[in-house]
Design an enzyme around this catalytic site. Structure first.
Site, short mmCIF file in Angstrom:
data_model
loop_
_atom_site.label_atom_id
_atom_site.label_comp_id
_atom_site.label_asym_id
_atom_site.label_seq_id
_atom_site.Cartn_x
_atom_site.Cartn_y
_atom_site.Cartn_z
N CYS A 161 0.82 -1.14 -0.11
CA CYS A 161 -0.04 0.00 0.05
C CYS A 161 0.99 1.30 0.02
O CYS A 161 0.34 2.34 -0.24
CB CYS A 161 -0.88 -0.21 1.26
N HIS A 293 -3.72 7.58 6.15
CA HIS A 293 -3.90 6.31 5.56
C HIS A 293 -5.23 5.46 5.83
O HIS A 293 -5.94 5.37 5.09
CB HIS A 293 -2.75 5.40 6.01
N HIS A 330 -10.12 1.25 -0.47
CA HIS A 330 -8.56 1.06 -0.54
C HIS A 330 -7.99 0.48 -1.26
O HIS A 330 -8.31 -0.88 -1.80
CB HIS A 330 -8.28 0.31 0.76
#
Length: 405
Positions: A161, A293, A330
């Site tokens: 990520c 995040h 996400h």
């Protein structure tokens, strides 16, 4: 260190097929999360994610031979087209060895991998000869290089990520070091396949209700797909052609926890933020906005909150914070790029997007977070990306308010 100009950027996501539509979804609080439509399914489980329903009818054709490109490469191509157009560039400007392409992706050609495995193991048919060129993580930056004749460094960054944020940070480093005049940098991901969704479910990190970052009752994340690409230029290159500067990259920090594969370490995240501040020659109180995040998982949100409080101190409760994944999902390797775009849009509008699903009564940490849009006083934004494997990345960007998009 010197800043690097951002002269254009493009976005493709479930929340909007360009940066203007993406901005509207952020500021209007419209989630793109819904039922996932899959070409085939395993069992009867129904999944929810931020899936791009409609791409332009000629999306694959504009990238070249339809069979040659996976979905993640096509998404990168569409975002890059918008970025290049916004920067006022053409092939003549980009061609040659002074333009590099750096793109992040967590998985690469997930659709091609899933199709190939299903065809081989279930249908017992011969794999398509172009399967390998489609699935390699390098396929997306190679496509952009081929389209615009970019003959500088062409590189795929794959660090889960943090991939998109690291690609952008490295792109800035290339320009600072004189290795390139221009860099197409960003991230792309398209991994909403049956096997991937089942695998994420097996980890028990997907929410059974809705994504609620930083709430006490949060229970997981929601996946998404998309891409964002930025045109980074040296000041000299931008000035030579009189290019308008949309924003400036000021700082980049990246660290590794060197610890647990999936359990984040707050000290590693804090170290990345501090490194970005030092790179930008800024103090914590200079930050005007944070794009977190904010996955909505218990461990990740807890570590990020601790990191922010460690670095920002009392300012953590003052600086408007947004967690935008409840809008666009996400997007794994693309998340750092999409969320840098969200950070720039927030600074340009002097508005921090509200965090969907957030309930003040359920707030677990003293952060300046709200389900409503918040005003931003200042021009400096921090965008965080923290990944499995203990990889941390933070970007600091400066953007002045503009007329609404």
């Amino acid at each position: 260190m010197s800043s690097v100009a951002i002269t254009g950027f493009g976005v493709v996501s479930a929340a909007g097929s360009d940066r203007r539509a993406f901005a509207r979804a952020l500021f209007e609080g419209r989630s793109a999360i819904g039922a996932v439509v899959l070409p085939r399914a395993f069992g009867r489980r129904a999944f929810r994610a931020a899936q791009i329903v409609d791409l332009p009818g000629n999306a694959a054709e504009t990238a070249g031979d339809r069979r040659a490109y996976d979905r993640f490469s096509v998404l990168a191509f569409l975002a890059a087209e918008e970025a290049v157009a916004a920067a006022g560039l053409d092939t003549e400007d980009l061609a040659g060895d002074r333009t590099s392409v750096l793109l992040g992706t967590g998985i690469g050609g997930a659709t091609s991998i899933d199709d190939s495995h299903h065809g081989l193991y279930v249908e017992q048919r011969r794999p398509d000869p172009l399967t390998i060129p489609r699935l390699m993580a390098h396929a997306a930056p190679a496509l952009l290089s081929r389209r615009w004749g970019c003959r500088g460094t062409v590189l795929a960054i794959s660090s889960a990520c943090a991939s998109g944020a690291q690609a952008i940070g490295l792109g800035m480093s290339f320009i600072r070091a004189g290795l390139a005049d221009r860099v197409l940098a960003g991230g792309t991901e398209a991994s909403l396949t049956p096997s991937a969704l089942e695998s994420w479910q097996a980890m028990r990190v997907l929410t059974s209700t809705r994504c609620r970052p930083f709430c006490a009752d949060r229970d997981g994340m929601v996946l998404g797909e998309g891409a964002a690409v930025f045109v980074l230029e040296s000041d000299e290159a931008a000035a030579r052609r009189g290019a308008p500067v949309l924003a400036r990259l000021r700082g980049y920090g990246t660290t590794s926890d060197a610890g647990d594969l999936v359990r984040p370490d707050a000290s590693g995240a804090a170290a990345a933020i501090r490194a970005a501040l030092a790179d930008a020659s800024l103090a914590p109180h200079d930050i005007s906005h944070v794009n977190a995040h904010g996955t909505g998982t218990r461990l990740n949100d807890a570590a990020e909150a601790e990191a922010l409080q460690s670095v920002l101190g009392a300012d953590a409760a003052r600086i408007p914070l947004s967690a935008t994944k409840p809008v666009h999902g996400h997007t794994l390797g693309a998340s750092g790029a999409l969320e840098l775009a969200a950070t720039i849009l927030a600074l340009q509008s002097s508005t921090a997007p509200g965090t969907l699903g957030f309930e003040a009564a359920q707030a677990e940490y003293p952060l300046a977070i709200s389900d409503q849009n918040q005003p931003i006083a200042g021009a400096i934004g921090l965008s965080n990306s923290f990944a499995f494997g203990g990889v941390n990345a933070a970007l600091i960007v400066e953007a002045l308010p503009l007329a609404p998009l």
